[in-house]
Design a protein around this motif. Structure first.
Motif, mmCIF file in Angstrom:
data_model
loop_
_atom_site.group_PDB
_atom_site.id
_atom_site.type_symbol
_atom_site.label_atom_id
_atom_site.label_comp_id
_atom_site.label_asym_id
_atom_site.label_seq_id
_atom_site.Cartn_x
_atom_site.Cartn_y
_atom_site.Cartn_z
ATOM 1 N N ILE A 35 0.867 -1.182 0.000
ATOM 2 C CA ILE A 35 0.000 0.000 0.000
ATOM 3 C C ILE A 35 0.900 1.227 0.000
ATOM 4 C CG2 ILE A 35 -1.826 -1.221 1.231
ATOM 5 C CD1 ILE A 35 -0.372 1.663 3.056
ATOM 6 N N ALA A 46 -4.098 5.437 5.928
ATOM 7 C CA ALA A 46 -3.049 4.418 5.782
ATOM 8 C C ALA A 46 -3.244 3.290 6.790
ATOM 9 C CB ALA A 46 -1.674 5.049 5.964
ATOM 10 N N ILE A 88 -4.036 -0.597 6.056
ATOM 11 C CA ILE A 88 -3.124 -1.652 6.522
ATOM 12 C C ILE A 88 -3.871 -2.695 7.332
ATOM 13 C CG2 ILE A 88 -1.176 -2.121 8.082
ATOM 14 C CD1 ILE A 88 -0.083 0.672 7.119
ATOM 15 N N TRP A 89 -4.742 -2.258 8.242
ATOM 16 C CA TRP A 89 -5.502 -3.219 9.049
ATOM 17 C C TRP A 89 -6.419 -4.069 8.160
ATOM 18 C CZ3 TRP A 89 -2.108 -2.522 12.129
ATOM 19 C CH2 TRP A 89 -1.905 -1.433 12.970
ATOM 20 N N LYS A 143 -3.687 -5.859 5.095
ATOM 21 C CA LYS A 143 -2.524 -6.598 5.614
ATOM 22 C C LYS A 143 -1.416 -6.772 4.561
ATOM 23 C CE LYS A 143 -5.207 -9.109 9.093
ATOM 24 N NZ LYS A 143 -6.397 -8.265 8.920
ATOM 25 N N ALA A 180 4.364 -1.380 3.459
ATOM 26 C CA ALA A 180 3.674 -0.094 3.391
ATOM 27 C C ALA A 180 4.704 0.989 3.077
ATOM 28 C CB ALA A 180 2.973 0.219 4.713
ATOM 29 N N ILE A 220 1.845 0.460 13.903
ATOM 30 C CA ILE A 220 1.962 -0.875 13.293
ATOM 31 C C ILE A 220 2.823 -1.776 14.172
ATOM 32 C CG2 ILE A 220 2.932 -2.130 11.326
ATOM 33 C CD1 ILE A 220 2.158 0.293 9.607
ATOM 34 N N SER A 225 2.082 -6.063 13.933
ATOM 35 C CA SER A 225 1.712 -6.381 12.554
ATOM 36 C C SER A 225 2.920 -6.892 11.782
ATOM 37 C CB SER A 225 1.160 -5.121 11.868
ATOM 38 O OG SER A 225 1.040 -5.308 10.476
ATOM 39 N N THR A 245 3.356 -6.222 8.657
ATOM 40 C CA THR A 245 3.635 -5.249 7.601
ATOM 41 C C THR A 245 4.941 -4.519 7.893
ATOM 42 O OG1 THR A 245 1.289 -4.913 7.106
ATOM 43 C CG2 THR A 245 2.809 -3.174 6.430
ATOM 44 N N CYS A 290 7.571 -1.407 6.950
ATOM 45 C CA CYS A 290 7.366 -0.038 6.475
ATOM 46 C C CYS A 290 8.611 0.577 5.851
ATOM 47 C CB CYS A 290 6.889 0.847 7.622
ATOM 48 S SG CYS A 290 5.301 0.341 8.305
#
Length: 203
Positions: free
Chosen positions: A5, A39, A43-44, A47, A51, A69, A74, A76, A78
């Motif tokens: 994302i 954002a 993300i939630w 997933k 990011a 995050i 998470s 994810t 970044c």
């Protein structure tokens, strides 16, 4: 295919990067956001593996998104995109838990390289990677840049031979670094090293 994302309040930049990513068969773009709140919601919901976040976007900014995050544990990873090229901002980003830091002046190829590395759980800091002052605060000046890299690999569960292959150094050098890390931190277990790395924003 790496899921991504993008969050950036500059619409033209965001849309331009989105088109480039959409044309790259290594990536799957799951959505775009124009601020920190959007954002986090994205993300939630989606997933993504990675990011890509603007540092200075509003409500909240990129580093606050990263902190949220991380607090949520998470998966994810970044990457921060920004115009700021000072080492103090890079250090703050690293402490917040980012895995990548890329300047907006970078070519698309560098952004793509950062995404690929971060998705593989590797750190990407571009030209800041070898700056001797980079880890001064997050490691309290105890570890060298190379020792931090080795520590990250150890925490990921890599063997010494795997670390040697990834960092392009010898197996013996990895063992030496591991020994120095344990001596400097007075930590003898993988669990203890993981706790240190987490506390200092290295994972």
């Amino acid at each position: 295919m790496i899921t991504i994302i993008i969050a950036d309040d500059h619409k033209i930049f965001r849309q331009g990067l989105s088109r480039l990513l959409a044309d790259d068969d290594r990536f799957k773009l799951l959505g775009e956001a124009s601020n920190g709140k959007e954002a986090l919601n994205l993300i939630w919901k989606e997933k993504p593996q990675v990011a890509v976040l603007d540092l200075s976007m509003p409500r909240p900014d990129g580093l606050e998104v990263v902190s949220s995050i991380r607090a949520a544990h998470s998966n994810t990873r970044c990457i921060i995109l920004t115009m700021k090229d000072d080492i103090e901002t890079v250090r703050r980003a690293l402490e917040s838990g980012v895995y990548g830091y890329v300047l907006k002046e970078a070519a698309y190829e560098e952004i793509a390289e950062a995404i690929v590395k971060v998705a593989d759980n590797k750190l990407y800091l571009g030209r800041f990677q070898d700056n001797p002052n980079l880890y001064a605060s997050c490691c309290e000046g105890q570890l060298t840049n190379r020792e931090v890299e080795v520590l990250r690999c150890v925490v990921r569960g890599l063997t010494s031979r795997q670390i040697a292959s990834e960092l392009f150094i010898s197996h013996r050098t990895v063992e030496t670094h591991r020994q120095h890390i344990m001596e400097k931190l007075n930590i003898r277990t993988a669990t203890g090293l993981a706790g240190y790395a987490r506390e200092h924003g290295l994972i």
